[in-house]
Design an enzyme around this catalytic site. Sequence first.
Site, PDB file in Angstrom:
ATOM      1  CG  ASP A  40      64.339 -27.749  12.233  1.00 56.34           C
ATOM      2  OD1 ASP A  40      63.399 -27.419  11.534  1.00 56.34           O
ATOM      3  OD2 ASP A  40      65.118 -27.270  12.452  1.00 56.34           O
ATOM      4  CB  ILE A  48      56.413 -36.800  15.367  1.00 58.59           C
ATOM      5  CG1 ILE A  48      55.742 -36.251  16.252  1.00 58.59           C
ATOM      6  CG2 ILE A  48      57.619 -35.438  14.422  1.00 58.59           C
ATOM      7  CD1 ILE A  48      56.427 -35.053  17.591  1.00 58.59           C
TER       8      ILE A  48
HETATM    9  P1  ADP Z   1      67.709 -32.069  18.041  1.00 56.56           P
HETATM   10  O1  ADP Z   1      68.958 -31.591  17.228  1.00 56.56           O
HETATM   11  O2  ADP Z   1      66.981 -31.810  18.853  1.00 56.56           O
HETATM   12  O3  ADP Z   1      68.753 -33.333  18.895  1.00 56.56           O
HETATM   13  P2  ADP Z   1      67.550 -34.409  15.832  1.00 56.56           P
HETATM   14  O4  ADP Z   1      66.292 -33.557  14.835  1.00 56.56           O
HETATM   15  O5  ADP Z   1      68.585 -34.475  15.273  1.00 56.56           O
HETATM   16  O6  ADP Z   1      67.784 -33.244  17.418  1.00 56.56           O
HETATM   17  O7  ADP Z   1      66.847 -35.582  17.191  1.00 56.56           O
HETATM   18  C1  ADP Z   1      66.063 -34.967  17.827  1.00 56.56           C
HETATM   19  C2  ADP Z   1      64.863 -36.552  18.178  1.00 56.56           C
HETATM   20  O8  ADP Z   1      63.962 -36.631  16.591  1.00 56.56           O
HETATM   21  C3  ADP Z   1      65.987 -37.651  17.390  1.00 56.56           C
HETATM   22  O9  ADP Z   1      65.614 -39.128  18.781  1.00 56.56           O
HETATM   23  C4  ADP Z   1      65.825 -38.401  16.444  1.00 56.56           C
HETATM   24  O10 ADP Z   1      66.604 -39.979  15.820  1.00 56.56           O
HETATM   25  C5  ADP Z   1      64.302 -38.238  16.319  1.00 56.56           C
HETATM   26  N1  ADP Z   1      63.861 -38.333  14.851  1.00 56.56           N
HETATM   27  C6  ADP Z   1      63.898 -37.880  13.383  1.00 56.56           C
HETATM   28  N2  ADP Z   1      63.307 -37.601  12.429  1.00 56.56           N
HETATM   29  C7  ADP Z   1      61.794 -37.767  13.358  1.00 56.56           C
HETATM   30  C8  ADP Z   1      60.852 -38.509  13.029  1.00 56.56           C
HETATM   31  N3  ADP Z   1      60.508 -37.593  11.649  1.00 56.56           N
HETATM   32  N4  ADP Z   1      59.605 -38.546  13.373  1.00 56.56           N
HETATM   33  C9  ADP Z   1      60.095 -38.314  15.221  1.00 56.56           C
HETATM   34  N5  ADP Z   1      60.944 -38.460  15.495  1.00 56.56           N
HETATM   35  C10 ADP Z   1      62.160 -38.085  14.583  1.00 56.56           C
END
Ligand code: ADP
Length: 175
Positions: free
Chosen positions: A33, A10
Amino acid sequence: MQITISTGDITASSADAIVNAANSSLLGGGGVDGAIHQAAGPALLGACRELRAGAYRQGLATGDAVATPAFDLPSRWVIHTVGPNARAGETDPALLASCFRRSLDVAEELGAETVAFPAVSAGVYGWDPATVAEVALRTVRDYPARTVRSVEFVLFSEPSEIVFRRAWQVLAATS
Ligand code: ADP
């Protein structure tokens, strides 16, 4: 509103606004994040610290959303939302729906036309990706958008993309 589903990072999205699955501290974390803070540069943490020093002294509530500039990212804004944490007992789908609705409210206030979402709460926060997909797609589809004309779900893996595509088919067939 146009809804698209893709696999990717993203932080590479050129949507007007990308949504961050933040935590209530707004001060950065792992997963998406961490990737967003890394790619946006340290000014993003500075903007988040300013929010914490101002209207968000208690942090950002689960289900709420707030925007900052996107600094070094291709986007103009980052919309930070706090998903419910299933591992801490936050399993009410209304809280997750609120993340998507409030993020779109903020996007509308900014005048964003294109918005990219990750699978909020489907990582460390432990929600079943199929449930996230169903709630996310239904909430975005039913949102009464005025300025937002396109929403992209940017999933981090092909299996997640497939889960979202299936949920989209089921939603289209049942309502
Ligand atoms: P949460 O704490 O809300 O669960 P996470 O960051 O651990 O948030 O994960 C939310 C989703 O984002 C997961 O499906 C993860 O695989 C995905 N994710 C992690 N990095 C990226 C990225 N760079 N771009 C898009 N999605 C991502």
